[in-house]
Enzyme design. Structure first.
Site, PDB file in Angstrom:
ATOM      1  N   LYS A  54       0.844  -1.205   0.000  1.00 30.51           N
ATOM      2  CA  LYS A  54       0.000   0.000   0.000  1.00 30.51           C
ATOM      3  C   LYS A  54       0.880   1.257   0.000  1.00 30.51           C
ATOM      4  O   LYS A  54       0.610   2.219  -0.723  1.00 30.51           O
ATOM      5  CB  LYS A  54      -0.928   0.000   1.227  1.00 30.51           C
ATOM      6  N   GLN A  98      -4.352  -1.227   9.735  1.00 34.21           N
ATOM      7  CA  GLN A  98      -4.334  -2.554   9.141  1.00 34.21           C
ATOM      8  C   GLN A  98      -4.911  -3.579  10.122  1.00 34.21           C
ATOM      9  O   GLN A  98      -4.506  -3.645  11.284  1.00 34.21           O
ATOM     10  CB  GLN A  98      -2.898  -2.943   8.739  1.00 34.21           C
ATOM     11  N   ASP A 121     -10.874   3.438   4.250  1.00 32.57           N
ATOM     12  CA  ASP A 121     -11.194   2.007   4.186  1.00 32.57           C
ATOM     13  C   ASP A 121     -12.706   1.782   4.143  1.00 32.57           C
ATOM     14  O   ASP A 121     -13.167   0.683   3.836  1.00 32.57           O
ATOM     15  CB  ASP A 121     -10.639   1.288   5.430  1.00 32.57           C
TER      16      ASP A 121
HETATM   17  N1  GUN Z   1      -7.078  -6.475   6.477  1.00 34.14           N
HETATM   18  C1  GUN Z   1      -7.482  -7.228   5.444  1.00 34.14           C
HETATM   19  N2  GUN Z   1      -8.035  -6.451   4.471  1.00 34.14           N
HETATM   20  C2  GUN Z   1      -7.963  -5.183   4.915  1.00 34.14           C
HETATM   21  C3  GUN Z   1      -8.360  -3.942   4.358  1.00 34.14           C
HETATM   22  O1  GUN Z   1      -8.907  -3.835   3.254  1.00 34.14           O
HETATM   23  N3  GUN Z   1      -8.097  -2.840   5.118  1.00 34.14           N
HETATM   24  C4  GUN Z   1      -7.520  -2.935   6.357  1.00 34.14           C
HETATM   25  N4  GUN Z   1      -7.334  -1.807   7.042  1.00 34.14           N
HETATM   26  N5  GUN Z   1      -7.153  -4.070   6.907  1.00 34.14           N
HETATM   27  C5  GUN Z   1      -7.365  -5.197   6.186  1.00 34.14           C
END
Ligand code: GUN
Length: 295
Positions: A54, A98, A121
């Site tokens: 990311k 995350q 998100d």
């Molecule tokens: N963990 C697994 N997928 C995601 C996501 O799309 N965003 C976040 N913040 N954590 C995750």
């Protein structure tokens, strides 16, 4: 193999080039550089790999990312304090915590601390609620990426039967909503299956569009799929494999070999949904920055 591959990597690259051009334009016209704050707590190897991807994608798009790595022993209060700092930082337009978080931290308490204006998100109750009632919001990245893939491949969803396997807050619940909403890439009749479903195959065999986000490899095999179905595999599972440099290979939740003999379109793992999730995160962060610049 019968199925055509739905190439998320290619679509993601095209969309990211477009996002990068828009970032450059926003910077030139307003002086605002989109900024993403990324909080990673602990040493979960999959999370570390996602977060690194990311942050690299942000840099490639001309955005800045603020990288906050905290130890696995971080308390809930400390995590929330970091979220508040990012909430208050005018250079940060999007906040990503995350998931999953270490056991001592209540995920929903940390997510609730993110101000909805920076919730790129789409996980906070305000954004989820706004999505459900069709108001402007940040759509959650993986579900939004899936809809973009279906649209780009010209898959008709209206009037079709979409079956979603999995009911997580991150994928199953929101993607079922996006598939059913009255909008482009939606208007499908949606069935949601989960661990309480008595006869999974009886439902998956009815799917014109099958979205599998179960979190287990091999959840769906070829005999469970209707000929010609479109199959979207959201799973990312690490399978131990001593012949690989990292000691594992990635596999989805779908048994690719048998399902690709039956489906018309299928997403690979890796290279399917994953790159689109990151792309939609960039999309939301750009949108948030543009809003903060009065666009
Ligand atoms: N963990 C697994 N997928 C995601 C996501 O799309 N965003 C976040 N913040 N954590 C995750």
């Amino acid at each position: 193999m019968r199925a055509t591959i739905l190439d998320g990597k290619k679509l993601a690259a095209d969309m990211r080039a477009d996002i990068a051009a828009q970032v450059a334009k926003l910077k030139a016209e307003t002086g605002v550089t989109p900024g993403l704050g990324v909080i990673l707590i602990g040493e979960n190897p999959a999370s570390l790999s996602y977060v690194t991807a990311k942050e690299k994608a942000c840099a490639d798009a001309g955005m800045v990312s603020r990288d906050i790595r905290l130890p696995a022993t971080t308390t809930q209060e400390e995590a929330i304090e970091w979220v508040r700092r990012l909430n208050d930082d005018p250079a940060i337009h999007g906040i990503l915590v995350q998931l999953p978080l270490p056991k001592q931290i209540d995920e929903s308490a940390v997510i609730d601390a993110i101000i909805p204006e920076k919730d790129v998100d789409g996980f906070t109750p305000v954004n989820v609620g706004r999505m459900m009632i069709g108001k402007r919001c940040f759509l959650p990245c993986t579900p939004h990426g899936i809809i973009q893939m279906l649209l780009s491949a010209g898959v008709e969803t209206s009037g079709k039967h979409a079956v979603v396997v999995g009911r997580s807050n991150i994928v199953g619940k929101p993607v079922s909503h996006l598939l059913m909403r009255k909008a482009k890439g939606g208007n499908a009749t949606v069935t949601v299956c989960h661990t309480g479903t008595a006869d999974l195959a009886a439902f998956t065999r009815q799917a014109d569009i099958l979205v599998v986000a179960a979190g287990h490899p091999g959840t769906v095999t070829g005999d469970m799929v209707k000929p010609g179905a479109v199959v979207i595999d959201v799973g990312v599972n690490r399978i131990p494999d001593a012949t690989r440099p990292k000691g594992f290979r990635l596999a989805g939740d779908v048994d690719f070999d048998s399902v690709s003999e039956v489906a018309s379109l299928i997403t690979p793992v890796p290279g399917g949904v994953g790159p689109m999730t990151i792309t939609m995160l960039l999309y939301n962060t750009l949108e948030s920055a543009a809003r903060s610049a009065g666009r």
